[in-house]
Design an enzyme around this catalytic site. Structure first.
Site, PDB file in Angstrom:
ATOM      1  N   GLY A  91     -46.088  51.352  42.178  1.00  0.00           N
ATOM      2  CA  GLY A  91     -45.114  50.444  42.781  1.00  0.00           C
ATOM      3  C   GLY A  91     -44.915  50.762  44.251  1.00  0.00           C
ATOM      4  N   LYS A 100     -40.884  43.846  51.681  1.00  0.00           N
ATOM      5  CA  LYS A 100     -42.009  44.659  52.169  1.00  0.00           C
ATOM      6  C   LYS A 100     -43.341  43.909  52.237  1.00  0.00           C
ATOM      7  CE  LYS A 100     -40.553  49.375  51.250  1.00  0.00           C
ATOM      8  NZ  LYS A 100     -40.872  50.632  50.564  1.00  0.00           N
ATOM      9  N   SER A 109     -30.551  55.580  55.726  1.00  0.00           N
ATOM     10  CA  SER A 109     -31.341  55.522  56.963  1.00  0.00           C
ATOM     11  C   SER A 109     -30.487  55.371  58.233  1.00  0.00           C
ATOM     12  CB  SER A 109     -32.374  54.397  56.876  1.00  0.00           C
ATOM     13  OG  SER A 109     -33.328  54.720  55.902  1.00  0.00           O
TER      14      SER A 109
END
Ligand code: NAD
Length: 288
Positions: free
Chosen positions: A135, A73, A24
Protein backbone atom coordinates in the site's frame (compact mmCIF):
# COMPACT_ATOMS: atom_id res chain seq x y z
CA UNK A 1 9.82 27.84 19.47
CA UNK A 2 8.28 29.40 16.35
CA UNK A 3 9.93 31.63 13.76
CA UNK A 4 8.67 35.19 13.27
CA UNK A 5 6.38 35.38 10.22
CA UNK A 6 6.98 38.49 8.10
CA UNK A 7 6.52 39.70 4.53
CA UNK A 8 9.29 37.38 3.27
CA UNK A 9 8.02 34.15 4.82
CA UNK A 10 7.88 31.29 2.30
CA UNK A 11 4.85 29.00 2.53
CA UNK A 12 4.84 25.21 2.33
CA UNK A 13 1.59 23.25 2.50
CA UNK A 14 0.22 19.84 3.35
CA UNK A 15 -2.82 18.82 1.31
CA UNK A 16 -4.86 15.86 2.50
CA UNK A 17 -8.03 14.88 4.31
CA UNK A 18 -8.36 14.13 7.17
CA UNK A 19 -5.30 16.12 8.16
CA UNK A 20 -5.73 17.81 11.56
CA UNK A 21 -3.97 14.93 13.38
CA UNK A 22 -0.75 15.29 11.34
CA UNK A 23 2.55 15.83 13.12
CA UNK A 24 4.18 17.29 10.00
CA UNK A 25 3.36 20.99 10.71
CA UNK A 26 4.91 20.74 14.19
CA UNK A 27 7.90 18.84 12.85
CA UNK A 28 8.69 21.24 9.98
CA UNK A 29 7.92 24.53 11.77
CA UNK A 30 10.17 23.58 14.69
CA UNK A 31 12.92 22.58 12.27
CA UNK A 32 12.61 25.93 10.39
CA UNK A 33 12.78 27.82 13.69
CA UNK A 34 15.77 25.83 14.94
CA UNK A 35 17.71 26.65 11.76
CA UNK A 36 16.42 30.24 11.54
CA UNK A 37 14.78 29.62 8.15
CA UNK A 38 11.98 31.97 7.14
CA UNK A 39 9.44 29.34 6.10
CA UNK A 40 6.00 28.38 7.43
CA UNK A 41 4.31 24.98 6.99
CA UNK A 42 0.50 24.81 7.13
CA UNK A 43 -1.99 21.96 6.79
CA UNK A 44 -4.87 22.40 4.34
CA UNK A 45 -7.93 20.15 4.38
CA UNK A 46 -8.03 19.26 0.66
CA UNK A 47 -9.62 16.18 -0.93
CA UNK A 48 -9.74 15.06 -4.56
CA UNK A 49 -12.52 17.52 -5.44
CA UNK A 50 -10.48 20.70 -4.78
CA UNK A 51 -7.06 19.25 -5.50
CA UNK A 52 -6.52 20.74 -8.97
CA UNK A 53 -7.24 24.29 -7.75
CA UNK A 54 -5.11 23.76 -4.63
CA UNK A 55 -2.15 22.67 -6.78
CA UNK A 56 -2.64 25.68 -9.05
CA UNK A 57 -2.50 27.83 -5.89
CA UNK A 58 1.05 26.56 -5.27
CA UNK A 59 2.06 28.26 -8.52
CA UNK A 60 -0.11 31.36 -8.09
CA UNK A 61 0.95 32.05 -4.49
CA UNK A 62 4.56 31.16 -5.28
CA UNK A 63 4.62 28.57 -2.49
CA UNK A 64 7.86 26.56 -2.27
CA UNK A 65 5.91 23.32 -2.33
CA UNK A 66 3.69 20.96 -0.41
CA UNK A 67 3.36 17.56 1.12
CA UNK A 68 0.57 15.43 -0.30
CA UNK A 69 -1.17 12.68 1.62
CA UNK A 70 -4.29 10.52 1.39
CA UNK A 71 -6.43 10.57 -0.68
CA UNK A 72 -4.39 12.68 -3.09
CA UNK A 73 -1.10 10.82 -3.60
CA UNK A 74 -2.01 9.41 -7.03
CA UNK A 75 -4.69 11.91 -8.06
CA UNK A 76 -2.17 14.78 -7.91
CA UNK A 77 0.06 13.39 -10.68
CA UNK A 78 -1.77 14.90 -13.72
CA UNK A 79 -1.49 18.39 -12.18
CA UNK A 80 2.32 18.31 -11.92
CA UNK A 81 4.95 19.10 -14.57
CA UNK A 82 7.32 16.20 -13.88
CA UNK A 83 8.05 13.32 -11.50
CA UNK A 84 11.32 12.07 -10.12
CA UNK A 85 12.17 8.42 -10.81
CA UNK A 86 10.92 7.00 -7.52
CA UNK A 87 7.57 8.84 -7.72
CA UNK A 88 7.23 7.65 -11.31
CA UNK A 89 7.82 4.01 -10.36
CA UNK A 90 5.59 4.23 -7.27
CA UNK A 91 2.92 6.08 -9.25
CA UNK A 92 2.47 8.25 -6.13
CA UNK A 93 3.67 11.60 -4.82
CA UNK A 94 4.05 12.80 -1.23
CA UNK A 95 6.18 15.92 -1.86
CA UNK A 96 5.94 18.72 -4.44
CA UNK A 97 8.72 21.21 -5.11
CA UNK A 98 7.94 24.45 -6.95
CA UNK A 99 10.86 25.81 -8.99
CA UNK A 100 9.64 29.07 -10.54
CA UNK A 101 6.25 27.64 -11.40
CA UNK A 102 7.51 24.20 -12.47
CA UNK A 103 6.14 21.54 -10.10
CA UNK A 104 8.10 18.32 -9.54
CA UNK A 105 6.60 15.39 -7.63
CA UNK A 106 8.70 13.19 -5.35
CA UNK A 107 7.99 10.34 -3.00
CA UNK A 108 10.14 10.45 0.13
CA UNK A 109 8.67 7.57 2.21
CA UNK A 110 11.05 5.01 0.70
CA UNK A 111 14.00 7.39 1.09
CA UNK A 112 12.95 7.81 4.74
CA UNK A 113 12.88 4.04 5.23
CA UNK A 114 16.36 3.53 3.76
CA UNK A 115 17.82 6.51 5.65
CA UNK A 116 16.36 5.31 8.97
CA UNK A 117 18.44 2.14 8.52
CA UNK A 118 21.67 3.94 7.63
CA UNK A 119 21.08 6.17 10.71
CA UNK A 120 21.38 2.91 12.71
CA UNK A 121 24.57 1.95 10.87
CA UNK A 122 22.77 -0.70 8.80
CA UNK A 123 23.24 -1.19 5.06
CA UNK A 124 20.84 -3.51 3.22
CA UNK A 125 22.28 -3.00 -0.25
CA UNK A 126 23.08 -6.37 -1.83
CA UNK A 127 20.87 -8.11 0.76
CA UNK A 128 17.54 -9.95 0.70
CA UNK A 129 14.30 -8.47 2.02
CA UNK A 130 10.97 -10.04 2.88
CA UNK A 131 8.26 -7.37 2.76
CA UNK A 132 4.58 -7.69 3.65
CA UNK A 133 2.23 -5.06 2.22
CA UNK A 134 1.94 -3.09 -1.02
CA UNK A 135 0.00 0.00 0.00
CA UNK A 136 1.02 3.60 0.69
CA UNK A 137 3.99 2.46 2.81
CA UNK A 138 4.89 -0.90 1.24
CA UNK A 139 5.09 0.42 -2.33
CA UNK A 140 7.71 3.17 -1.80
CA UNK A 141 9.70 0.91 0.53
CA UNK A 142 9.90 -1.79 -2.16
CA UNK A 143 10.68 0.62 -4.99
CA UNK A 144 13.32 2.66 -3.13
CA UNK A 145 15.00 -0.45 -1.70
CA UNK A 146 15.23 -1.86 -5.24
CA UNK A 147 16.52 1.44 -6.68
CA UNK A 148 19.11 1.69 -3.90
CA UNK A 149 20.56 -1.77 -4.53
CA UNK A 150 18.72 -4.34 -2.41
CA UNK A 151 19.38 -7.60 -4.27
CA UNK A 152 16.18 -9.58 -3.74
CA UNK A 153 12.69 -8.78 -2.47
CA UNK A 154 10.11 -11.42 -1.59
CA UNK A 155 6.85 -9.47 -1.51
CA UNK A 156 3.87 -10.96 0.31
CA UNK A 157 0.32 -9.64 0.23
CA UNK A 158 -2.99 -11.11 1.26
CA UNK A 159 -5.66 -11.70 -1.35
CA UNK A 160 -7.32 -8.28 -1.09
CA UNK A 161 -7.76 -5.07 -3.11
CA UNK A 162 -4.01 -4.34 -2.82
CA UNK A 163 -2.97 -7.56 -4.62
CA UNK A 164 -2.98 -5.82 -8.03
CA UNK A 165 -0.64 -3.13 -6.67
CA UNK A 166 1.66 -5.86 -5.32
CA UNK A 167 1.74 -7.43 -8.82
CA UNK A 168 2.53 -4.03 -10.31
CA UNK A 169 5.34 -3.37 -7.81
CA UNK A 170 7.03 -6.70 -8.58
CA UNK A 171 6.75 -6.13 -12.34
CA UNK A 172 8.14 -2.58 -12.05
CA UNK A 173 11.09 -3.68 -9.90
CA UNK A 174 12.02 -6.52 -12.26
CA UNK A 175 11.73 -4.29 -15.34
CA UNK A 176 13.31 -1.10 -14.02
CA UNK A 177 15.96 -2.11 -11.47
CA UNK A 178 18.67 -4.73 -10.91
CA UNK A 179 16.73 -6.16 -7.96
CA UNK A 180 14.94 -9.49 -8.36
CA UNK A 181 11.41 -9.41 -6.90
CA UNK A 182 8.98 -12.28 -6.38
CA UNK A 183 5.32 -12.16 -5.35
CA UNK A 184 3.74 -14.54 -2.83
CA UNK A 185 0.36 -15.02 -1.21
CA UNK A 186 0.51 -14.12 2.47
CA UNK A 187 -1.86 -17.04 3.08
CA UNK A 188 1.03 -19.38 2.14
CA UNK A 189 2.71 -19.52 5.53
CA UNK A 190 5.31 -22.10 4.44
CA UNK A 191 6.63 -19.73 1.77
CA UNK A 192 6.61 -16.84 4.23
CA UNK A 193 8.61 -18.81 6.80
CA UNK A 194 11.16 -19.91 4.18
CA UNK A 195 11.52 -16.39 2.78
CA UNK A 196 12.12 -14.89 6.23
CA UNK A 197 14.70 -17.57 7.06
CA UNK A 198 16.64 -16.60 3.91
CA UNK A 199 16.32 -12.82 4.46
CA UNK A 200 18.50 -10.17 6.06
CA UNK A 201 15.52 -7.91 6.76
CA UNK A 202 11.82 -8.45 7.38
CA UNK A 203 9.55 -5.41 6.87
CA UNK A 204 5.91 -5.22 7.91
CA UNK A 205 3.95 -2.51 6.07
CA UNK A 206 0.43 -3.76 6.86
CA UNK A 207 -0.80 -1.64 9.77
CA UNK A 208 -1.08 -4.79 11.94
CA UNK A 209 0.01 -3.80 15.45
CA UNK A 210 -1.77 -0.44 15.44
CA UNK A 211 -5.39 0.31 16.29
CA UNK A 212 -7.73 -1.50 15.69
CA UNK A 213 -5.25 -4.37 15.02
CA UNK A 214 -2.99 -3.85 18.05
CA UNK A 215 -3.24 -7.54 19.02
CA UNK A 216 -2.44 -8.76 15.51
CA UNK A 217 0.95 -9.68 14.02
CA UNK A 218 1.65 -11.31 10.66
CA UNK A 219 4.39 -13.46 12.23
CA UNK A 220 3.58 -15.00 15.61
CA UNK A 221 6.41 -17.47 16.08
CA UNK A 222 9.72 -15.94 17.31
CA UNK A 223 11.66 -18.89 15.89
CA UNK A 224 10.88 -17.71 12.33
CA UNK A 225 13.36 -14.86 12.86
CA UNK A 226 17.10 -15.24 13.18
CA UNK A 227 19.42 -13.29 15.43
CA UNK A 228 21.35 -11.28 12.85
CA UNK A 229 18.39 -10.03 10.85
CA UNK A 230 16.56 -6.71 10.98
CA UNK A 231 12.86 -6.65 11.86
CA UNK A 232 11.18 -3.38 10.85
CA UNK A 233 7.57 -2.44 11.58
CA UNK A 234 6.31 0.69 9.78
CA UNK A 235 3.89 1.38 12.67
CA UNK A 236 5.06 4.02 15.16
CA UNK A 237 1.98 4.32 17.40
CA UNK A 238 2.34 2.33 19.57
CA UNK A 239 6.14 2.52 19.73
CA UNK A 240 6.35 -1.24 20.32
CA UNK A 241 4.01 -3.50 18.34
CA UNK A 242 3.16 -7.15 18.88
CA UNK A 243 5.49 -8.06 15.99
CA UNK A 244 8.36 -6.19 17.64
CA UNK A 245 7.79 -8.01 20.96
CA UNK A 246 7.78 -11.37 19.15
CA UNK A 247 10.99 -10.50 17.29
CA UNK A 248 12.68 -9.50 20.55
CA UNK A 249 11.65 -12.84 22.12
CA UNK A 250 13.42 -14.47 19.20
CA UNK A 251 16.57 -12.49 20.20
CA UNK A 252 16.60 -10.45 17.00
CA UNK A 253 19.29 -7.77 17.42
CA UNK A 254 17.83 -4.99 15.28
CA UNK A 255 14.13 -4.32 15.86
CA UNK A 256 12.65 -0.98 14.75
CA UNK A 257 9.33 0.83 14.63
CA UNK A 258 8.41 3.34 11.88
CA UNK A 259 9.39 6.48 13.77
CA UNK A 260 12.79 6.83 12.09
CA UNK A 261 11.15 6.38 8.69
CA UNK A 262 8.54 9.03 9.49
CA UNK A 263 11.17 11.52 10.60
CA UNK A 264 13.48 10.84 7.67
CA UNK A 265 10.72 11.08 5.04
CA UNK A 266 10.08 14.55 6.48
CA UNK A 267 13.78 15.34 6.50
CA UNK A 268 14.07 14.34 2.83
CA UNK A 269 11.19 16.70 1.90
CA UNK A 270 12.72 19.45 4.08
CA UNK A 271 16.00 19.11 2.17
CA UNK A 272 14.21 19.29 -1.19
CA UNK A 273 12.46 22.54 -0.20
CA UNK A 274 15.22 24.31 1.72
CA UNK A 275 18.48 22.66 0.65
CA UNK A 276 19.26 22.19 4.37
CA UNK A 277 19.46 19.11 6.59
CA UNK A 278 16.61 18.87 9.05
CA UNK A 279 17.92 18.74 12.65
CA UNK A 280 16.49 15.24 13.05
CA UNK A 281 17.95 14.50 16.50
CA UNK A 282 16.50 17.77 17.84
CA UNK A 283 13.06 17.07 16.34
CA UNK A 284 13.08 13.50 17.65
CA UNK A 285 13.86 14.74 21.14
CA UNK A 286 11.31 17.55 20.94
CA UNK A 287 8.36 15.56 19.63
CA UNK A 288 8.84 12.00 20.76
P1 NAD B 1 -2.59 0.79 2.93
O1 NAD B 1 -4.00 0.62 3.34
O2 NAD B 1 -2.26 1.62 1.75
O3 NAD B 1 -1.93 -0.67 2.70
C1 NAD B 1 -2.05 -1.67 3.68
C2 NAD B 1 -1.34 -2.94 3.22
O4 NAD B 1 -1.40 -3.91 4.28
C3 NAD B 1 -1.97 -3.61 2.02
O5 NAD B 1 -0.95 -4.23 1.27
C4 NAD B 1 -2.91 -4.66 2.64
O6 NAD B 1 -3.07 -5.79 1.79
C5 NAD B 1 -2.14 -5.05 3.88
N1 NAD B 1 -2.99 -5.43 5.03
C6 NAD B 1 -3.93 -4.68 5.62
N2 NAD B 1 -4.45 -5.32 6.68
C7 NAD B 1 -3.82 -6.51 6.76
C8 NAD B 1 -3.92 -7.62 7.64
N3 NAD B 1 -4.79 -7.65 8.65
N4 NAD B 1 -3.10 -8.68 7.43
C9 NAD B 1 -2.22 -8.66 6.40
N5 NAD B 1 -2.09 -7.64 5.53
C10 NAD B 1 -2.88 -6.58 5.71
O7 NAD B 1 -1.86 1.35 4.22
P2 NAD B 1 -0.44 2.12 4.26
O8 NAD B 1 -0.66 3.55 4.01
O9 NAD B 1 0.53 1.36 3.41
O10 NAD B 1 -0.05 1.96 5.79
C11 NAD B 1 0.41 0.72 6.32
C12 NAD B 1 1.12 0.97 7.65
O11 NAD B 1 2.28 1.75 7.43
C13 NAD B 1 0.28 1.75 8.66
O12 NAD B 1 0.53 1.21 9.93
C14 NAD B 1 0.83 3.15 8.61
O13 NAD B 1 0.71 3.82 9.86
C15 NAD B 1 2.30 2.85 8.33
N6 NAD B 1 3.00 3.97 7.68
C16 NAD B 1 4.14 4.39 8.26
C17 NAD B 1 4.86 5.41 7.68
C18 NAD B 1 6.13 5.87 8.34
O14 NAD B 1 6.69 6.90 7.91
N7 NAD B 1 6.61 5.17 9.34
C19 NAD B 1 4.44 6.00 6.47
C20 NAD B 1 3.26 5.52 5.89
C21 NAD B 1 2.54 4.50 6.51
Amino acid sequence: MMAQIDGHTILIGLMATPIRHSMSPTMHNNAFAKLGLNYAYLAFEVGNDRLEKAIEAIRILDMRGSNISMPNKQKVIPYLDQLDKSAQLCDAVNTIVNDDGKLTGYTTDGIGFMKSLTDEGLDIRGKKMTLVGAGGAGTPIAIQAALDGVKEIALFNRDDSQWAQAEKNVKTINQETDCHATLHHLENQTELKEAIAASDIYVDATGCGMKPLEDVAVVNDPSWFHQDMIVFDTVYAPRETKLMRIAKQGVVKHVFNGLGMMLEQGAAAFKLWTGKDMPVAYIRQLLF
